[in-house]
Write a protein that holds these residues in place. Structure first.
Motif, PDB file in Angstrom:
ATOM      1  N   UNK A   1       0.825  -1.208   0.000  1.00 37.36           N
ATOM      2  CA  UNK A   1       0.000   0.000   0.000  1.00 37.36           C
ATOM      3  C   UNK A   1       0.859   1.258   0.000  1.00 37.36           C
ATOM      4  N   UNK A   2       1.903   1.273   0.840  1.00 39.10           N
ATOM      5  CA  UNK A   2       2.775   2.439   0.940  1.00 39.10           C
ATOM      6  C   UNK A   2       3.530   2.681  -0.364  1.00 39.10           C
ATOM      7  N   UNK A   3       3.967   1.600  -1.003  1.00 38.46           N
ATOM      8  CA  UNK A   3       4.683   1.732  -2.278  1.00 38.46           C
ATOM      9  C   UNK A   3       3.786   2.326  -3.359  1.00 38.46           C
ATOM     10  N   UNK A   4       2.546   1.857  -3.411  1.00 45.79           N
ATOM     11  CA  UNK A   4       1.598   2.376  -4.398  1.00 45.79           C
ATOM     12  C   UNK A   4       1.276   3.840  -4.117  1.00 45.79           C
ATOM     13  N   UNK A   5       1.163   4.175  -2.846  1.00 48.38           N
ATOM     14  CA  UNK A   5       0.855   5.566  -2.486  1.00 48.38           C
ATOM     15  C   UNK A   5       2.018   6.480  -2.856  1.00 48.38           C
ATOM     16  N   UNK A   6       3.249   6.021  -2.604  1.00 49.48           N
ATOM     17  CA  UNK A   6       4.428   6.818  -2.947  1.00 49.48           C
ATOM     18  C   UNK A   6       4.518   7.024  -4.461  1.00 49.48           C
ATOM     19  N   UNK A   7       4.259   5.961  -5.206  1.00 50.23           N
ATOM     20  CA  UNK A   7       4.317   6.062  -6.666  1.00 50.23           C
ATOM     21  C   UNK A   7       3.277   7.047  -7.191  1.00 50.23           C
ATOM     22  N   UNK A   8       2.062   6.963  -6.659  1.00 54.61           N
ATOM     23  CA  UNK A   8       0.996   7.866  -7.093  1.00 54.61           C
ATOM     24  C   UNK A   8       1.316   9.305  -6.722  1.00 54.61           C
ATOM     25  N   UNK A   9       1.910   9.496  -5.541  1.00 49.46           N
ATOM     26  CA  UNK A   9       2.263  10.844  -5.091  1.00 49.46           C
ATOM     27  C   UNK A   9       3.385  11.423  -5.957  1.00 49.46           C
ATOM     28  N   UNK A  10       4.348  10.602  -6.311  1.00 50.18           N
ATOM     29  CA  UNK A  10       5.450  11.067  -7.158  1.00 50.18           C
ATOM     30  C   UNK A  10       4.943  11.474  -8.543  1.00 50.18           C
ATOM     31  N   UNK A  11       3.991  10.712  -9.057  1.00 52.21           N
ATOM     32  CA  UNK A  11       3.404  11.066 -10.349  1.00 52.21           C
ATOM     33  C   UNK A  11       2.663  12.401 -10.255  1.00 52.21           C
ATOM     34  N   UNK A  12       2.007  12.598  -9.131  1.00 58.55           N
ATOM     35  CA  UNK A  12       1.271  13.847  -8.919  1.00 58.55           C
ATOM     36  C   UNK A  12       2.224  15.034  -8.825  1.00 58.55           C
ATOM     37  N   UNK A  13       3.372  14.811  -8.163  1.00 58.43           N
ATOM     38  CA  UNK A  13       4.357  15.883  -7.989  1.00 58.43           C
ATOM     39  C   UNK A  13       5.293  16.015  -9.188  1.00 58.43           C
ATOM     40  N   UNK A  14       5.252  15.018 -10.076  1.00 62.19           N
ATOM     41  CA  UNK A  14       6.141  14.966 -11.253  1.00 62.19           C
ATOM     42  C   UNK A  14       7.613  14.927 -10.853  1.00 62.19           C
ATOM     43  N   UNK A  15       7.903  14.302  -9.732  1.00 58.90           N
ATOM     44  CA  UNK A  15       9.295  14.126  -9.302  1.00 58.90           C
ATOM     45  C   UNK A  15       9.346  13.019  -8.255  1.00 58.90           C
ATOM     46  N   UNK A  16      10.540  12.438  -8.112  1.00 57.04           N
ATOM     47  CA  UNK A  16      10.723  11.385  -7.116  1.00 57.04           C
ATOM     48  C   UNK A  16      10.961  12.002  -5.738  1.00 57.04           C
ATOM     49  N   UNK A  17      10.251  11.464  -4.783  1.00 54.83           N
ATOM     50  CA  UNK A  17      10.406  11.970  -3.419  1.00 54.83           C
ATOM     51  C   UNK A  17      10.145  10.828  -2.441  1.00 54.83           C
ATOM     52  N   UNK A  18      10.998  10.717  -1.449  1.00 57.72           N
ATOM     53  CA  UNK A  18      10.846   9.662  -0.451  1.00 57.72           C
ATOM     54  C   UNK A  18       9.612   9.922   0.407  1.00 57.72           C
ATOM     55  N   UNK A  19       8.823   8.890   0.588  1.00 62.37           N
ATOM     56  CA  UNK A  19       7.622   9.006   1.410  1.00 62.37           C
ATOM     57  C   UNK A  19       8.012   9.173   2.873  1.00 62.37           C
ATOM     58  N   UNK A  20       7.425  10.163   3.511  1.00 60.94           N
ATOM     59  CA  UNK A  20       7.678  10.401   4.938  1.00 60.94           C
ATOM     60  C   UNK A  20       6.367  10.214   5.696  1.00 60.94           C
ATOM     61  N   UNK A  21       6.430   9.439   6.760  1.00 64.22           N
ATOM     62  CA  UNK A  21       5.224   9.073   7.496  1.00 64.22           C
ATOM     63  C   UNK A  21       5.402   9.331   8.988  1.00 64.22           C
ATOM     64  N   UNK A  22       4.299   9.498   9.661  1.00 62.92           N
ATOM     65  CA  UNK A  22       4.279   9.622  11.112  1.00 62.92           C
ATOM     66  C   UNK A  22       3.391   8.513  11.660  1.00 62.92           C
ATOM     67  N   UNK A  23       3.844   7.840  12.712  1.00 63.01           N
ATOM     68  CA  UNK A  23       3.039   6.786  13.318  1.00 63.01           C
ATOM     69  C   UNK A  23       2.523   7.276  14.671  1.00 63.01           C
ATOM     70  N   UNK A  24       1.209   7.149  14.876  1.00 63.00           N
ATOM     71  CA  UNK A  24       0.582   7.655  16.096  1.00 63.00           C
ATOM     72  C   UNK A  24      -0.349   6.596  16.673  1.00 63.00           C
ATOM     73  N   UNK A  25      -0.753   6.813  17.919  1.00 60.88           N
ATOM     74  CA  UNK A  25      -1.689   5.911  18.570  1.00 60.88           C
ATOM     75  C   UNK A  25      -1.599   6.025  20.071  1.00 60.88           C
ATOM     76  N   UNK A  26      -2.580   5.478  20.768  1.00 63.58           N
ATOM     77  CA  UNK A  26      -2.567   5.486  22.226  1.00 63.58           C
ATOM     78  C   UNK A  26      -1.543   4.466  22.713  1.00 63.58           C
ATOM     79  N   UNK A  27      -1.186   4.481  23.988  1.00 55.53           N
ATOM     80  CA  UNK A  27      -0.199   3.521  24.496  1.00 55.53           C
ATOM     81  C   UNK A  27      -0.646   2.060  24.340  1.00 55.53           C
TER      82      UNK A  27
END
Length: 281
Positions: A101-127
């Protein structure tokens, strides 16, 4: 019912500020929740902080939750517009689906931006929902501390996955006051609030009351009970008698019984149990 369960130490205030400060730097937020309590384990503060940022919901601990409810909650969250990945972070089930899923999202985002960019994510949640276990699975090594107690992760950590994606880990964050007492109870049942802050005998009694109503057969089977008591206290005392948790003078050892019930519920030994139903969402 136990009321006014509050748990908001200083480091959680710092976590909130960290999320606010770093949100602009990430493309995607990964929110880990507990499949047994999909609503109670979603922090409303996180919703306010994240706003419209695209989110992946990790429905973790599906192996401990009712399989029918796992399907129902997956549908509910997808209808809300989120990506959803059911997962068992302890054995890695669901991790390949997340990476895909993350790979597909990164690829789609790069196409949208018309450039390669490393996907940056934040992980959140309760303890204690499994964030560190998920990170270790994504990294393929033990780099994040894990434990079955809340509050293990502290401080800000940027981590780089083997595929080059970057992940910002944040400590578990609760909120100052639970408006609905049931939310606090659910979090306490599942170990997201430190046991040291609770009266365990009262907490276990509340849990027995819920299980007696929602999952009576599982409760009877686990503790070899012919029938359940009219009140949760009677059932708790019957469990103690079956286990031999009796003090001198034939008194029930409520503390030992409470610990057994809570531990066995959290480990999935009583059965696959979901405390919040998708049909009520």
């Amino acid at each position: 019912m136990i009321e006014h369960i509050n748990w908001y130490p200083g480091h959680m205030k710092k976590t909130r500020e960290m999320i606010q400060a770093n949100l602009k730097m990430v493309d995607l937020v990964i929110e880990v929740i507990d499949a047994r309590i999909p609503i109670s384990s979603r922090n409303p503060i996180i919703n306010d902080l994240i706003g419209g940022k695209q989110r992946v919901i990790i429905l973790n601990k599906v192996d401990l939750a009712d399989s029918r409810e796992n399907e129902g909650w997956t549908k509910v969250f997808k209808e809300e517009g989120h990506f959803v990945v059911p997962m068992n972070c302890m054995n890695g089930a669901g991790v390949p689906a997340l990476l895909s899923l993350l790979s597909k999202y990164q690829e789609a985002r790069n196409q949208e931006l018309s450039r390669k960019r490393t996907l940056r994510m934040m992980i959140v949640g309760v303890p204690n929902v499994g964030k560190s276990s998920l990170i270790n699975r994504l990294l393929g090594k033990k780099s994040a501390k894990t434990g079955d107690r809340p509050g293990v992760t502290r401080g800000k950590q940027w981590l780089t996955l083997s595929n080059g994606m970057q992940l910002l880990d944040t400590p578990g964050i609760l909120w100052p006051k639970f408006e609905d007492p049931l939310v606090g109870l659910n979090l306490a049942f599942c170990g997201s609030i430190r046991d040291e802050t609770m009266d365990l005998a009262s907490l276990a009694l509340e849990l027995i009351g819920v299980l007696q109503k929602e999952y009576p057969e599982e409760l009877m089977e686990r503790y070899k009970l012919v029938e359940l008591g009219e009140e949760p206290l009677e059932t708790m005392e019957a469990i103690a008698a079956k286990r031999g948790f009796i003090l001198s003078g034939k008194r029930t050892d409520y503390e030992r019984t409470a610990r057994a019930v809570l531990d066995e519920f959290r480990a999935g030994i009583i059965g696959r149990i979901t405390l919040e139903h998708s049909e009520d969402a």
